[in-house]
Design a protein around this motif. Sequence first.
Motif, PDB file in Angstrom:
ATOM      1  N   TRP A  48      18.144  60.410  63.629  1.00 22.66           N
ATOM      2  CA  TRP A  48      18.174  59.217  62.792  1.00 22.66           C
ATOM      3  C   TRP A  48      17.891  57.976  63.640  1.00 22.66           C
ATOM      4  CZ3 TRP A  48      18.706  59.406  57.586  1.00 22.66           C
ATOM      5  CH2 TRP A  48      19.121  60.617  57.044  1.00 22.66           C
ATOM      6  N   ARG A  53      15.473  58.931  58.608  1.00 16.80           N
ATOM      7  CA  ARG A  53      15.368  60.243  59.232  1.00 16.80           C
ATOM      8  C   ARG A  53      14.117  60.301  60.104  1.00 16.80           C
ATOM      9  NH1 ARG A  53      18.516  64.143  61.044  1.00 16.80           N
ATOM     10  NH2 ARG A  53      17.643  66.214  60.815  1.00 16.80           N
ATOM     11  N   ARG A  55      11.865  63.041  62.247  1.00 19.65           N
ATOM     12  CA  ARG A  55      11.607  64.448  62.493  1.00 19.65           C
ATOM     13  C   ARG A  55      10.108  64.618  62.656  1.00 19.65           C
ATOM     14  NH1 ARG A  55       9.416  62.731  58.591  1.00 19.65           N
ATOM     15  NH2 ARG A  55       9.418  63.506  56.495  1.00 19.65           N
TER      16      ARG A  55
END
Length: 107
Positions: A48, A53, A55
Motif C-alpha cells: 500500500w 494498493r 501490485r
Amino acid sequence: MDTITTSREIVKQVISDYAKLRPSHGNIRLDAIFDEMRDRYALMQVGWDRGKRVRGNLIYVIIENGKVIIEYDGMECGITQDLVKQGIPESDIVLAFLPDSQPVSIA
C-alpha cells in the motif's frame, strides 16, 4: 557448472539482491519469484502507498535455448548490466521488451 545452471544462479542472485531493497515510501514488499522447472524468474511488488494498493511486476526474465530473455525490466537502472557484471555474456541476453529484439521463439 553448465551454462544454464550458471545463468539460473546469476539471475536468481540479481533478483534476490533487488528484493532486499525497500521502496522509499509506502508499505510495499518486494517478492522474488523463482520457477526453476520452467525457468521463469520475477520480482513482484505488493503493498500500500498513500491509501492505494500497489501490485505488479518489476522484473520478468525467462531462460530458454541458452538465452536469458528479459521480458520486462521495470527497474530504474535496468538489470542487464548487473547480469553482465555477474558473468552472463551480452550475446546471451535478449531484451524482448524492445521492438527490434529477436527473442527466442516461445512455444
